[in-house]
Design an enzyme around this catalytic site. Sequence first.
Site, PDB file in Angstrom:
ATOM      1  N   HIS A   1       0.838  -1.202   0.000  1.00  0.00           N
ATOM      2  CA  HIS A   1       0.000   0.000   0.000  1.00  0.00           C
ATOM      3  C   HIS A   1       0.870   1.248   0.000  1.00  0.00           C
ATOM      4  O   HIS A   1       1.755   1.383   0.856  1.00  0.00           O
ATOM      5  CB  HIS A   1      -0.892   0.022   1.248  1.00  0.00           C
ATOM      6  N   SER A   2       0.632   2.135  -0.968  1.00  0.00           N
ATOM      7  CA  SER A   2       1.269   3.452  -0.979  1.00  0.00           C
ATOM      8  C   SER A   2       2.799   3.301  -0.990  1.00  0.00           C
ATOM      9  O   SER A   2       3.339   2.673  -1.912  1.00  0.00           O
ATOM     10  CB  SER A   2       0.751   4.243   0.221  1.00  0.00           C
ATOM     11  N   TYR A   3       3.486   3.835  -0.011  1.00  0.00           N
ATOM     12  CA  TYR A   3       4.934   3.632   0.123  1.00  0.00           C
ATOM     13  C   TYR A   3       5.293   2.140   0.113  1.00  0.00           C
ATOM     14  O   TYR A   3       6.379   1.754  -0.366  1.00  0.00           O
ATOM     15  CB  TYR A   3       5.395   4.303   1.418  1.00  0.00           C
TER      16      TYR A   3
ATOM     17  N   GLY B   1       4.458   0.062  -1.888  1.00  0.00           N
ATOM     18  CA  GLY B   1       4.764  -0.326  -3.263  1.00  0.00           C
ATOM     19  C   GLY B   1       6.247  -0.207  -3.578  1.00  0.00           C
ATOM     20  O   GLY B   1       6.796  -1.010  -4.354  1.00  0.00           O
TER      21      GLY B   1
END
Lengths: 242, 242, 242
Positions: free
Chosen positions: B75-77, B79
């Site tokens: 999720h988000s960072y 990734g």
Amino acid sequence: MADTYVLVHGAWHTGAELEPVAQHLRQAGHTVHCPTLAGNRPGDDRARIGLADAVASLVDFVEQHQLQRVRLVGHSYGGMVISGAAERLLPRLARLVYVNAFVPQPGECLNDLVPPHYRALFDGVAAANGNAVMLPFEIWREAFINDADLALAKTAYARLNPHPYRTFTEPSAIGQPMAALAVGKSYLNCVLDVALPASLPWHPRLSERLGLFRYLECAGSHEAWFTEPQSLAQAIEKAGRD
Amino acid sequence: MADTYVLVHGAWHTGAELEPVAQHLRQAGHTVHCPTLAGNRPGDDRARIGLADAVASLVDFVEQHQLQRVRLVGHSYGGMVISGAAERLLPRLARLVYVNAFVPQPGECLNDLVPPHYRALFDGVAAANGNAVMLPFEIWREAFINDADLALAKTAYARLNPHPYRTFTEPSAIGQPMAALAVGKSYLNCVLDVALPASLPWHPRLSERLGLFRYLECAGSHEAWFTEPQSLAQAIEKAGRD
Amino acid sequence: MADTYVLVHGAWHTGAELEPVAQHLRQAGHTVHCPTLAGNRPGDDRARIGLADAVASLVDFVEQHQLQRVRLVGHSYGGMVISGAAERLLPRLARLVYVNAFVPQPGECLNDLVPPHYRALFDGVAAANGNAVMLPFEIWREAFINDADLALAKTAYARLNPHPYRTFTEPSAIGQPMAALAVGKSYLNCVLDVALPASLPWHPRLSERLGLFRYLECAGSHEAWFTEPQSLAQAIEKAGRD
């Protein structure tokens, strides 16, 4: 929490067309006003009324009712009007909510924000109708109320009133970009809204002019006020809270 | 089918914040791990920990638990972290799932993928806080968890931890574009996510870096882990299956 | 109201794959035909059949059945076919409905409207298969039927037939832009459709070629005919009415 909402209609509408949404909000405990702007009232001089007049009528309404901590909700053209009123009403405002609404930069008029073929259409209609514009039914039915059946498209269209064209051509008098105004802002996007073409869209083209803003979505077309009143009321409540 | 999921949290989070989604996946029969990455654990040296450290901590976790046929969900960072870990974990992977997550090209850092005003904000906060960054509440509330009520926005915010800024500025060490990696990839987009501006969006800007990928959508904002855990779990299952 | 629909399938399909949607429309009182176009029938010469042949087969079908006030619904490649047939069938048409379908400009072929990597893929497959193309299963599963489980992805794939490549390379013979044709037009967009990449999308890139059109959305992927037949039927009814 019981909040105070002022719902500001779009072009060709009056406050009465927003009443079904207002009723849902009232059932949730809120106080809701649906004023009709100068220019869309019976007997208004549609040849002369411009954007500043419409803005002034909204400012007057809020001040005369001595409203406090107002959620000012503008739909479509109503975005031009709440933007113009916001600076003057700032101490009375809790939040601005734009519902597929125009967000001007200083000096822009509504016509600066629509595709050229709309401007050409409006110019022609206004020239032939004493500076008032109407929307051809075919455009209304296909691009504004695309999610309605034909019967609703017709009854809703029958309620529209000729719109003073100077409110589209007179530049906004806002003194600074809306992003700079110290009040919370939300942008609510009805996902079937193609009243503006998707290649020149409401969001993010206009929403991002708000700077930091809260984004929400809702079912329905540009005329979700007629087709999805309950969903729209719930989304306005999420857009307007805190 | 019972699959193995490793959910990898975003910046400012730990694995604990992903537990509600993990619980829904477990109820569907899956094995789910929610490790906390190096840099977000109590006592971690937030001035020194960088992206490579966070990646190494995820690789270690998967190897130490001897996980096989893993769905690695970032999720988000997160990734950035699953992208960095994927090459080293390749024999253990069934699929990569990006949930509104960053997808780097070789040599890019997270800060290369966010708008300039975020970088400027983060630079300032990190300089004043020993190289750790926090997100101002106003941005969290309006742009990250826009679909929550204020109470949830506050309780969720209270759970965040200062994030080691070097994980945003250190380039990814991936040796090839993610599109070239021989593993299935999915991109899951929460439709109300405006943590990145819609003019510089998660999808398709970052998703298409995956080459052939499976696209899915989910209700909710960037923080659907708090606001839409059941929908998110169901969407992760569709993104992760086969 | 009981309307007449002709559902026109996409590449690799026959009319039989549209039957679940057709059945839902029939249950709502409509008359629905699902012809199989020339080129996708058993025994058709897939090396020689081109777009004009497919268009002629649709025109013949509508004329031979003496259909009147037809809603012509084209899916994907079927958009090339209904566009080509529309001028010749104009007196028999009530509306054109494009479901994630191609809309050509005069002189364009389908291959002009897809990304270069698809053209390269198709060129190679057709050269090796007597000018007929198939879609690799991996692309089908991830980018065409991304919302199905693996079992449905496989059973649906097993029903596809080799597609005559000349229908992709032969320019449309339409004499004017579709926007100029005097008939109502709708564009229906399945929101999980990434058969075309989101950076080169169905809507608004192709939909806006229709000029004034009615926009609607539906759940599901490019293959919503398999994965969301009821939602798709309901959306087609909204797209096709009046």
